[in-house]
Design a protein around this motif. Structure first.
Motif, short mmCIF file in Angstrom:
data_model
loop_
_atom_site.label_atom_id
_atom_site.label_comp_id
_atom_site.label_asym_id
_atom_site.label_seq_id
_atom_site.Cartn_x
_atom_site.Cartn_y
_atom_site.Cartn_z
N ARG A 65 0.85 -1.19 0.00
CA ARG A 65 0.00 0.00 0.00
C ARG A 65 0.88 1.23 0.00
N TRP A 66 0.33 2.31 -0.50
CA TRP A 66 1.05 3.58 -0.44
C TRP A 66 0.05 4.71 -0.25
N ALA A 67 0.51 5.79 0.37
CA ALA A 67 -0.37 6.93 0.62
C ALA A 67 0.48 8.14 0.99
N LEU A 68 -0.11 9.32 0.84
CA LEU A 68 0.51 10.53 1.33
C LEU A 68 -0.04 10.81 2.73
N GLU A 69 0.84 11.01 3.69
CA GLU A 69 0.41 11.26 5.06
C GLU A 69 1.16 12.44 5.65
N GLY A 74 8.08 17.15 10.28
CA GLY A 74 8.59 17.88 9.14
C GLY A 74 7.63 18.93 8.60
N GLN A 75 6.39 18.91 9.14
CA GLN A 75 5.36 19.85 8.69
C GLN A 75 5.17 19.78 7.18
N GLU A 76 5.09 18.57 6.67
CA GLU A 76 4.85 18.36 5.24
C GLU A 76 4.28 16.97 5.05
N LYS A 77 3.83 16.69 3.84
CA LYS A 77 3.32 15.36 3.55
C LYS A 77 4.43 14.47 3.00
N ASP A 78 4.45 13.23 3.49
CA ASP A 78 5.43 12.25 3.06
C ASP A 78 4.74 11.13 2.27
N LEU A 79 5.51 10.45 1.44
CA LEU A 79 5.03 9.25 0.79
C LEU A 79 5.34 8.07 1.72
#
Length: 278
Positions: A65-69, A74-79
Motif C-alpha cells: 500500500r502507499w499513501a501521502l500522510e 517535518g510539517q509536510e506530507k510524506d510518501l
C-alpha cells in the motif's frame, strides 16, 4: 498503472499519463492525493528499472500500500510505503535513501511537493475473532500465493488463505471452487492456483488463474473495463502460453462478473474446452 473512469472524481479515461490526469481540474483533493502517491511509486519503480538497478526495483513489488500522510515533525506530507513485516528488513537505510532521492527528483519535475519517503510495516485487518487468526498464523497458515501486484491500498480480498487483487477475481475463484468441491467428483476435480507468478519465454508473468483439469493446464484471465486496448498484447501472450505447454486460455469478460448466470456459463465453458483441448 490503473485506469480511472468518470466514476473516480470525473477523470477522463482518455488521459494517458499521471501528469495529464492530475491536471484535471475536477479531481477531488482526496483523489488527487491518492493518484499523486501512486504516480510517485510508478515513476520510482520504472526509473529504477531503466537505470539498471533491477535489484532495488524488485523490492517495489513488495510494497502493498502507499499513501501521502502528514508528517507533524517535518510539517509536510510524506510518501508512506507499507510492506509486510516479513519484508521490512529488505528496505535498508541505503535502499530508502535511494528511493527518497528518486522521489525528490520526480516530485521536483512534476511539482508534487513530496520529498520524503517512509517505509513501515503493514498492520493486519483484525476484529473480534483475532484469536483464531492468531492461532492460524502461529501454525504458519498465512496467505501464500504470489499475489503481489502493485496495489493502491485497501481493501484486500482474502479467501482460503489466498490473496486476490479485486472482488471480480474473488467471484471467479468462488465459481471455480464451487465446481471443485460441489459439482465435480473428488477423483476427477480441478486444482486452482490464483495469481501464480511464472516465467514464459522472455518475460515474467502473473496469470489471474492457473487451473489444472484432466491432465491439462489452462489459464483463465479476468478482463477489466479497459481491456479492449490490450487485445494485441493478449494474442501475443496467448501464443507464448500455448508454446509453453498451456493447453487452453480463456477470459472472463467484465460483464460476466456482475451476472452469476453469465459467470457460471463462462467457467463451465472454460472447463469443458480445457478438458477437450489437445
Amino acid at each position: 498503472m490503473s485506469d480511472y473512469g468518470t466514476g473516480h472524481g470525473g477523470v477522463d479515461n482518455n488521459l494517458r499519463s499521471y501528469d495529464e490526469i492530475l491536471q484535471n481540474p475536477v479531481l477531488k483533493d482526496s483523489e488527487r492525493e491518492r493518484l499523486t502517491a501512486e504516480a510517485l511509486v510508478a515513476y520510482i519503480s520504472m526509473l529504477l528499472v531503466r537505470r539498471g538497478d533491477v535489484e532495488t526495483a524488485r523490492l517495489m513489488l513488495l510494497v502493498e500500500r502507499w499513501a501521502l500522510e502528514w508528517d507533524n515533525e517535518g510539517q509536510e506530507k510524506d510518501l508512506v510505503l507499507d510492506v509486510d513485516p516479513a519484508n521490512r528488513g529488505h528496505f535498508t537505510q541505503d535502499v530508502i535513501e535511494k528511493l527518497r532521492a528518486i522521489c525528490s527528483e520526480v516530485s521536483d519535475r512534476f511539482k508534487y511537493g513530496i520529498n520524503w519517503i517512509e517505509v513501515r510495516e503493514t498492520l493486519p485487518a483484525l476484529g473480534p475473532g483475532w484469536r483464531d487468526q492468531f492461532e492460524r498464523e502461529l501454525k504458519g497458515e498465512r496467505p501464500t500465493n504470489q499475489a503481489r501486484r502493485l496495489q493502491t491500498g485497501p481493501p484486500r480480498w482474502v479467501e482460503d488463505d489466498l490473496l486476490f487483487t479485486n472482488a471480480g477475481e474473488q467471484r471467479v475463484y468462488r465459481a471455480l471452487k464451487h465446481r471443485q468441491e460441489q459439482v465435480l467428483p473428488a477423483e476427477d476435480t480441478i486444482a486452482i492456483f490464483p495469481l501464480p507468478n511464472g516465467r514464459v519465454s522472455k518475460r515474467t508473468w502473473e496469470p489471474d488463474f492457473l487451473v489444472t483439469y484432466k491432465g491439462r493446464a489452462g489459464v483463465l484471465e479476468v478482463d477489466g473495463p479497459h481491456h479492449n486496448a490490450r487485445r494485441a498484447l493478449d494474442r501475443t501472450r496467448d501464443h507464448l502460453l500455448h508454446d509453453s505447454g498451456i493447453a487452453y486460455v480463456d477470459r472472463v469478460p467484465v460483464e460476466a462478473l456482475e451476472s452469476p448466470k453469465e459467470l457460471n456459463a463462462v467457467v463451465d465453458r472454460f472447463l469443458r474446452r480445457l478438458a477437450e483441448s489437445r
